[in-house]
Design a protein around this motif. Structure first.
Motif, short mmCIF file in Angstrom:
data_model
loop_
_atom_site.label_atom_id
_atom_site.label_comp_id
_atom_site.label_asym_id
_atom_site.label_seq_id
_atom_site.Cartn_x
_atom_site.Cartn_y
_atom_site.Cartn_z
N ASP A 32 0.83 -1.20 0.00
CA ASP A 32 0.00 0.00 0.00
C ASP A 32 0.87 1.25 0.00
O ASP A 32 0.61 2.20 -0.75
N ARG A 33 1.90 1.27 0.81
CA ARG A 33 2.80 2.44 0.87
C ARG A 33 3.56 2.62 -0.45
O ARG A 33 3.73 3.75 -0.93
N LEU A 34 4.03 1.50 -1.03
CA LEU A 34 4.77 1.60 -2.28
C LEU A 34 3.90 2.08 -3.43
O LEU A 34 4.30 2.93 -4.22
N LEU A 35 2.68 1.54 -3.52
CA LEU A 35 1.79 1.94 -4.61
C LEU A 35 1.26 3.36 -4.44
O LEU A 35 0.99 4.05 -5.42
N ALA A 36 1.13 3.81 -3.20
CA ALA A 36 0.65 5.17 -2.95
C ALA A 36 1.67 6.20 -3.44
O ALA A 36 1.29 7.25 -3.96
N GLY A 37 2.94 5.90 -3.30
CA GLY A 37 3.96 6.84 -3.74
C GLY A 37 4.48 6.54 -5.12
O GLY A 37 5.00 7.41 -5.82
N GLY A 38 4.37 5.30 -5.56
CA GLY A 38 4.90 4.90 -6.86
C GLY A 38 6.31 4.38 -6.74
O GLY A 38 7.08 4.84 -5.90
N VAL A 39 6.64 3.40 -7.56
CA VAL A 39 7.95 2.78 -7.55
C VAL A 39 8.42 2.62 -8.99
O VAL A 39 7.63 2.25 -9.86
N VAL A 40 9.68 2.90 -9.25
CA VAL A 40 10.26 2.67 -10.56
C VAL A 40 11.28 1.54 -10.44
O VAL A 40 12.17 1.59 -9.60
N LEU A 41 11.09 0.51 -11.25
CA LEU A 41 12.02 -0.62 -11.28
C LEU A 41 12.76 -0.59 -12.62
O LEU A 41 12.15 -0.37 -13.66
N SER A 42 14.05 -0.82 -12.56
CA SER A 42 14.81 -0.85 -13.80
C SER A 42 15.86 -1.95 -13.72
O SER A 42 16.30 -2.35 -12.64
N GLY A 43 16.22 -2.46 -14.88
CA GLY A 43 17.21 -3.52 -14.94
C GLY A 43 17.73 -3.68 -16.35
O GLY A 43 17.13 -3.19 -17.32
N ASP A 44 18.84 -4.36 -16.47
CA ASP A 44 19.45 -4.62 -17.77
C ASP A 44 19.72 -6.11 -17.91
O ASP A 44 20.16 -6.76 -16.96
N ILE A 45 19.46 -6.64 -19.10
CA ILE A 45 19.77 -8.02 -19.42
C ILE A 45 20.72 -8.01 -20.60
O ILE A 45 20.44 -7.38 -21.63
N ILE A 46 21.84 -8.69 -20.46
CA ILE A 46 22.82 -8.76 -21.54
C ILE A 46 23.12 -10.23 -21.81
O ILE A 46 23.55 -10.96 -20.92
N LEU A 47 22.86 -10.65 -23.05
CA LEU A 47 23.18 -12.00 -23.47
C LEU A 47 24.48 -11.95 -24.26
O LEU A 47 24.61 -11.20 -25.23
N SER A 48 25.44 -12.75 -23.82
CA SER A 48 26.74 -12.71 -24.49
C SER A 48 27.31 -14.11 -24.60
O SER A 48 26.99 -15.01 -23.83
N ILE A 49 28.16 -14.28 -25.59
CA ILE A 49 28.90 -15.52 -25.80
C ILE A 49 30.36 -15.15 -25.98
O ILE A 49 30.69 -14.27 -26.79
N ALA A 50 31.23 -15.77 -25.21
CA ALA A 50 32.68 -15.54 -25.28
C ALA A 50 32.99 -14.05 -25.12
O ALA A 50 33.79 -13.49 -25.88
N ASP A 51 32.36 -13.42 -24.14
CA ASP A 51 32.56 -11.99 -23.84
C ASP A 51 32.21 -11.07 -24.99
O ASP A 51 32.73 -9.95 -25.09
N ILE A 52 31.34 -11.51 -25.88
CA ILE A 52 30.84 -10.67 -26.96
C ILE A 52 29.34 -10.47 -26.71
O ILE A 52 28.57 -11.44 -26.70
N ASP A 53 28.95 -9.23 -26.48
CA ASP A 53 27.55 -8.93 -26.22
C ASP A 53 26.73 -9.09 -27.49
O ASP A 53 27.01 -8.47 -28.51
N LEU A 54 25.73 -9.96 -27.43
CA LEU A 54 24.87 -10.20 -28.59
C LEU A 54 23.56 -9.45 -28.47
O LEU A 54 23.07 -8.88 -29.45
N VAL A 55 22.96 -9.45 -27.29
CA VAL A 55 21.67 -8.80 -27.08
C VAL A 55 21.72 -8.01 -25.79
O VAL A 55 22.14 -8.52 -24.76
N CYS A 56 21.32 -6.73 -25.85
CA CYS A 56 21.24 -5.88 -24.66
C CYS A 56 19.79 -5.40 -24.55
O CYS A 56 19.25 -4.82 -25.50
N ILE A 57 19.19 -5.65 -23.41
CA ILE A 57 17.80 -5.26 -23.17
C ILE A 57 17.75 -4.42 -21.91
O ILE A 57 18.26 -4.84 -20.86
N SER A 58 17.18 -3.23 -22.01
CA SER A 58 16.97 -2.37 -20.84
C SER A 58 15.50 -2.41 -20.48
O SER A 58 14.64 -2.17 -21.33
#
Length: 72
Positions: A32-58
């Motif tokens: 109730d407290r969180l929804l009354a004030g609002g919350v922003v969630l953020s994250g990053d997903i990076i798919l990589s093979i052999a230390d080469i980034d193939l897909v970056c999703i924010s």
């Protein structure tokens, strides 16, 4: 003019006096407290093979009650 910190008061006592009183909060009250004030969630997903980034999703999302969004 007062001295800071007050004489005879340790730093631990000052820190403890600034804390909120301990209370138990149920999950429903927390949501109730969180929804009354609002919350922003953020994250990053990076798919990589052999230390080469193939897909970056924010990802970003806003969680808030309808009343909170209408007032904004």
């Amino acid at each position: 003019m007062t001295d800071w910190p007050a004489r005879g008061v340790s730093a631990d006592e000052i820190i403890l006096s600034d804390r909120l009183p301990a209370e138990r909060v149920s999950l429903v009250d927390l949501l109730d407290r969180l929804l009354a004030g609002g919350v922003v969630l953020s994250g990053d997903i990076i798919l990589s093979i052999a230390d080469i980034d193939l897909v970056c999703i924010s990802l970003r999302t806003v969680l808030a009650s309808a009343d909170t969004l209408e007032d904004a």
